[in-house]
Write a protein that holds these residues in place. Structure first.
Motif, PDB file in Angstrom:
ATOM      1  N   TYR A  42       0.668  -1.276  -0.225  1.00  0.00           N
ATOM      2  CA  TYR A  42       0.008   0.009  -0.139  1.00  0.00           C
ATOM      3  C   TYR A  42       0.882   1.330  -0.024  1.00  0.00           C
ATOM      4  CZ  TYR A  42      -2.816   3.715   2.170  1.00  0.00           C
ATOM      5  OH  TYR A  42      -3.477   5.039   2.167  1.00  0.00           O
ATOM      6  N   ILE A  43       1.913   1.269   0.806  1.00  0.00           N
ATOM      7  CA  ILE A  43       2.909   2.300   0.754  1.00  0.00           C
ATOM      8  C   ILE A  43       3.490   2.821  -0.526  1.00  0.00           C
ATOM      9  CG2 ILE A  43       4.970   3.394   2.029  1.00  0.00           C
ATOM     10  CD1 ILE A  43       3.696   2.144   4.505  1.00  0.00           C
ATOM     11  N   GLU A  44       4.009   1.623  -1.121  1.00  0.00           N
ATOM     12  CA  GLU A  44       4.653   1.613  -2.261  1.00  0.00           C
ATOM     13  C   GLU A  44       3.883   2.130  -3.417  1.00  0.00           C
ATOM     14  OE1 GLU A  44       6.388  -2.297  -3.253  1.00  0.00           O
ATOM     15  OE2 GLU A  44       7.820  -2.215  -1.580  1.00  0.00           O
ATOM     16  N   MET A  45       2.385   1.774  -3.555  1.00  0.00           N
ATOM     17  CA  MET A  45       1.647   2.134  -4.368  1.00  0.00           C
ATOM     18  C   MET A  45       1.316   3.692  -4.135  1.00  0.00           C
ATOM     19  SD  MET A  45      -0.776  -1.072  -5.022  1.00  0.00           S
ATOM     20  CE  MET A  45      -1.888  -0.350  -5.963  1.00  0.00           C
ATOM     21  N   SER A  46       1.174   4.067  -2.811  1.00  0.00           N
ATOM     22  CA  SER A  46       0.605   5.233  -2.659  1.00  0.00           C
ATOM     23  C   SER A  46       1.837   6.250  -2.831  1.00  0.00           C
ATOM     24  CB  SER A  46       0.079   5.579  -1.333  1.00  0.00           C
ATOM     25  OG  SER A  46      -0.974   4.578  -1.188  1.00  0.00           O
ATOM     26  N   ASN A  47       3.198   5.832  -2.714  1.00  0.00           N
ATOM     27  CA  ASN A  47       4.211   6.966  -2.750  1.00  0.00           C
ATOM     28  C   ASN A  47       5.173   6.396  -3.789  1.00  0.00           C
ATOM     29  OD1 ASN A  47       3.675   8.571  -0.088  1.00  0.00           O
ATOM     30  ND2 ASN A  47       3.137   6.387   0.304  1.00  0.00           N
ATOM     31  N   SER A  48       5.056   6.463  -4.945  1.00  0.00           N
ATOM     32  CA  SER A  48       5.754   5.748  -6.141  1.00  0.00           C
ATOM     33  C   SER A  48       6.660   6.892  -6.313  1.00  0.00           C
ATOM     34  CB  SER A  48       4.862   5.675  -7.349  1.00  0.00           C
ATOM     35  OG  SER A  48       4.301   6.984  -7.705  1.00  0.00           O
ATOM     36  N   GLY A  49       7.961   6.620  -6.540  1.00  0.00           N
ATOM     37  CA  GLY A  49       9.139   7.401  -6.556  1.00  0.00           C
ATOM     38  C   GLY A  49       9.851   7.486  -5.459  1.00  0.00           C
ATOM     39  N   LYS A  50       9.261   7.275  -4.391  1.00  0.00           N
ATOM     40  CA  LYS A  50      10.034   7.506  -3.023  1.00  0.00           C
ATOM     41  C   LYS A  50      11.109   6.452  -2.755  1.00  0.00           C
ATOM     42  CE  LYS A  50       7.586  10.688  -1.050  1.00  0.00           C
ATOM     43  NZ  LYS A  50       8.352  12.331  -0.799  1.00  0.00           N
TER      44      LYS A  50
ATOM     45  N   LEU B 263      10.409   4.397   2.391  1.00  0.00           N
ATOM     46  CA  LEU B 263       9.318   3.630   2.612  1.00  0.00           C
ATOM     47  C   LEU B 263       9.420   2.941   3.858  1.00  0.00           C
ATOM     48  CD1 LEU B 263       9.145   2.400  -1.217  1.00  0.00           C
ATOM     49  CD2 LEU B 263       7.592   3.913  -0.065  1.00  0.00           C
ATOM     50  N   ILE B 264      10.545   2.169   4.025  1.00  0.00           N
ATOM     51  CA  ILE B 264      10.637   1.459   5.385  1.00  0.00           C
ATOM     52  C   ILE B 264      10.591   2.413   6.538  1.00  0.00           C
ATOM     53  CG2 ILE B 264      12.441   0.461   6.865  1.00  0.00           C
ATOM     54  CD1 ILE B 264      13.794  -0.512   4.330  1.00  0.00           C
ATOM     55  N   THR B 265      11.011   3.597   6.570  1.00  0.00           N
ATOM     56  CA  THR B 265      10.754   4.440   7.677  1.00  0.00           C
ATOM     57  C   THR B 265       9.193   4.799   7.637  1.00  0.00           C
ATOM     58  OG1 THR B 265      12.706   5.590   7.423  1.00  0.00           O
ATOM     59  CG2 THR B 265      11.254   6.872   8.698  1.00  0.00           C
ATOM     60  N   GLU B 266       8.507   5.007   6.689  1.00  0.00           N
ATOM     61  CA  GLU B 266       6.966   5.450   6.831  1.00  0.00           C
ATOM     62  C   GLU B 266       6.295   3.976   7.176  1.00  0.00           C
ATOM     63  OE1 GLU B 266       3.584   7.807   6.268  1.00  0.00           O
ATOM     64  OE2 GLU B 266       5.671   8.057   6.482  1.00  0.00           O
ATOM     65  N   HIS B 267       6.647   2.853   6.731  1.00  0.00           N
ATOM     66  CA  HIS B 267       6.110   1.678   7.340  1.00  0.00           C
ATOM     67  C   HIS B 267       6.241   1.292   8.833  1.00  0.00           C
ATOM     68  CE1 HIS B 267       5.214  -2.484   7.865  1.00  0.00           C
ATOM     69  NE2 HIS B 267       6.282  -2.639   8.271  1.00  0.00           N
TER      70      HIS B 267
ATOM     71  N   TRP C 145      -2.295   1.906  11.320  1.00  0.00           N
ATOM     72  CA  TRP C 145      -2.928   1.322  10.036  1.00  0.00           C
ATOM     73  C   TRP C 145      -3.673   0.028  10.362  1.00  0.00           C
ATOM     74  CZ3 TRP C 145      -2.148  -3.077   7.103  1.00  0.00           C
ATOM     75  CH2 TRP C 145      -2.529  -3.231   5.970  1.00  0.00           C
ATOM     76  N   LEU C 146      -2.857  -0.985  10.964  1.00  0.00           N
ATOM     77  CA  LEU C 146      -3.519  -2.302  11.152  1.00  0.00           C
ATOM     78  C   LEU C 146      -4.461  -2.143  12.141  1.00  0.00           C
ATOM     79  CD1 LEU C 146      -3.114  -5.138  11.289  1.00  0.00           C
ATOM     80  CD2 LEU C 146      -1.548  -5.001  13.419  1.00  0.00           C
ATOM     81  N   LYS C 147      -4.491  -1.121  13.214  1.00  0.00           N
ATOM     82  CA  LYS C 147      -5.516  -0.964  14.224  1.00  0.00           C
ATOM     83  C   LYS C 147      -6.703  -0.528  13.338  1.00  0.00           C
ATOM     84  CE  LYS C 147      -6.866   1.494  18.492  1.00  0.00           C
ATOM     85  NZ  LYS C 147      -6.550   2.214  19.443  1.00  0.00           N
ATOM     86  N   ASP C 148      -6.838   0.420  12.302  1.00  0.00           N
ATOM     87  CA  ASP C 148      -7.960   0.959  11.612  1.00  0.00           C
ATOM     88  C   ASP C 148      -8.415  -0.118  10.862  1.00  0.00           C
ATOM     89  OD1 ASP C 148      -7.497   3.279  12.947  1.00  0.00           O
ATOM     90  OD2 ASP C 148      -6.536   4.138  11.195  1.00  0.00           O
ATOM     91  N   LYS C 149      -7.085  -1.063  10.306  1.00  0.00           N
ATOM     92  CA  LYS C 149      -8.050  -1.866   9.205  1.00  0.00           C
ATOM     93  C   LYS C 149      -8.821  -2.997   9.938  1.00  0.00           C
ATOM     94  CE  LYS C 149      -6.385  -5.183   5.490  1.00  0.00           C
ATOM     95  NZ  LYS C 149      -7.416  -4.246   4.520  1.00  0.00           N
ATOM     96  N   VAL C 150      -8.357  -3.629  11.017  1.00  0.00           N
ATOM     97  CA  VAL C 150      -8.935  -4.514  11.646  1.00  0.00           C
ATOM     98  C   VAL C 150     -10.175  -3.907  12.334  1.00  0.00           C
ATOM     99  CG1 VAL C 150      -8.723  -6.118  13.671  1.00  0.00           C
ATOM    100  CG2 VAL C 150      -6.866  -5.715  12.467  1.00  0.00           C
ATOM    101  N   LYS C 151     -10.210  -2.907  12.683  1.00  0.00           N
ATOM    102  CA  LYS C 151     -11.593  -2.539  13.076  1.00  0.00           C
ATOM    103  C   LYS C 151     -12.531  -2.082  12.301  1.00  0.00           C
ATOM    104  CE  LYS C 151     -13.316   1.726  15.813  1.00  0.00           C
ATOM    105  NZ  LYS C 151     -13.177   3.097  16.503  1.00  0.00           N
ATOM    106  N   ALA C 152     -11.896  -2.065  10.869  1.00  0.00           N
ATOM    107  CA  ALA C 152     -13.213  -1.781   9.840  1.00  0.00           C
ATOM    108  C   ALA C 152     -13.666  -3.137   9.486  1.00  0.00           C
ATOM    109  CB  ALA C 152     -12.549  -1.115   8.840  1.00  0.00           C
ATOM    110  N   SER C 153     -12.821  -3.907   9.462  1.00  0.00           N
ATOM    111  CA  SER C 153     -13.146  -5.495   9.084  1.00  0.00           C
ATOM    112  C   SER C 153     -13.577  -6.174  10.221  1.00  0.00           C
ATOM    113  CB  SER C 153     -11.590  -6.158   8.629  1.00  0.00           C
ATOM    114  OG  SER C 153     -11.215  -5.481   7.845  1.00  0.00           O
TER     115      SER C 153
END
Length: 295
Positions: A191-199, A204-208, A215-223
């Motif tokens: 998801y990070i790679e697709m949203s931030n192409s060229g970085k 990318l590792i720092t952002e992850h 992100w995990l908390k929000d995704k699990v809560k939505a699912s």
């Protein structure tokens, strides 16, 4: 034949690259061409079969006269053995697979009917002959070290609130080492790679590292309630408690370990923890700054 979005390796080389880091190795054992014996253990250094006398190695034009002359070369037959223990370890590393592996002992209906292999007389016969095998639901004897390293606090119990940076780092470290979280880790990286192409890769590792926990908390809560989410994943996604217990002394395996602050009150200035390095053959003592318990 396969759909375009399949994730199967496209070549044997890629399959090996995927499997080798997992430790799913194979063992190649030389065998007699007539299936009389395996060249292993005490017979590993033999050059001919102890039963039929056939050479261990291939022959271009085998005859009775030259059958046992060759002492090296490619084996005539090889048995490929897949060690079971590494595969069992990886099956039990996943909570869902581990539950299925224990189903026969914990959830199976036990009556006079044969519904499962565990209902057969042969299964019961094995359990009676090898008591250690059937002592637990997974069929693997418990480690003799189990429970020995469980520690408990002794002196100076305090409840503290770590700063957000330490709490986030501890939570993120735990998530990165959990097998059931691995699919979410890979999804977030994509998801990070697709949203931030060229970085850059470092960015990318720092952002992850910075955003994965939230992100995990929000995704699990939505699912939750929509998809079948493992309860262990829900618990891990929610994160640790913000208040943790800390002690000035801990008892681990019968040994008492003090923090630096508590050790200063003692006549023996040694926490009991040592470290061995490549710089010297003599171990030197380490100082324990703080014990923390989290849940």
């Amino acid at each position: 034949m396969l759909p375009d979005d399949n994730e199967l390796p496209v070549s044997t080389y890629q399959a090996k690259k995927l499997m080798c880091p997992m430790g799913m190795e194979i063992e190649r054992i030389h065998a007699c061409p007539n299936d009389c014996m395996l060249y292993r253990n005490d017979n590993a250094d033999l050059h001919s079969c102890i039963t039929c006398g056939t050479s261990r190695y291939k022959r271009k034009n085998p005859t009775k006269e030259n059958n046992n002359m060759r002492m090296s070369g490619p084996p005539a037959k090889v048995l490929w053995y897949l060690p079971i223990i590494p595969r069992l370890k990886r099956l039990f590393a996943n909570a869902k697979d581990a539950k299925l592996m224990r189903w026969h002992a914990e959830e199976r209906t036990i009556d006079d009917k044969i519904r499962h292999v565990a209902d057969s007389p042969q299964w019961r016969n094995i359990n009676s002959k090898f008591e250690e095998f059937g002592v637990t639901s997974i069929g693997i004897p418990k480690s003799r070290h189990e429970g020995r390293l469980v520690g408990y606090g002794m002196i100076g119990l305090k409840w503290v609130t770590p700063n957000k940076e330490d709490l986030h780092l501890a939570h993120f470290t735990v998530l990165q080492h959990m097998t059931i979280i691995a699919p979410y880790v890979n999804e977030h990286k994509r998801y990070i790679e697709m949203s931030n192409s060229g970085k850059s890769k470092r960015w990318l590792i720092t952002e992850h590292n910075k955003t994965f926990s939230q992100w995990l908390k929000d995704k699990v809560k939505a699912s939750y309630g929509v998809n079948n989410v493992d309860q262990a994943v829900v618990h891990l996604a929610n994160g640790p408690e913000h208040v943790v217990a800390t002690y000035q002394a801990y008892d681990i395996n019968g040994y008492t370990f003090y923090t630096n602050q508590q050790d200063k009150k003692s006549t023996l200035q040694n926490s009991g923890v040592t470290l061995e390095t490549l710089l010297t053959s003599e171990p030197f003592p380490m100082i324990v700054a703080k014990h923390l318990e989290s849940s």
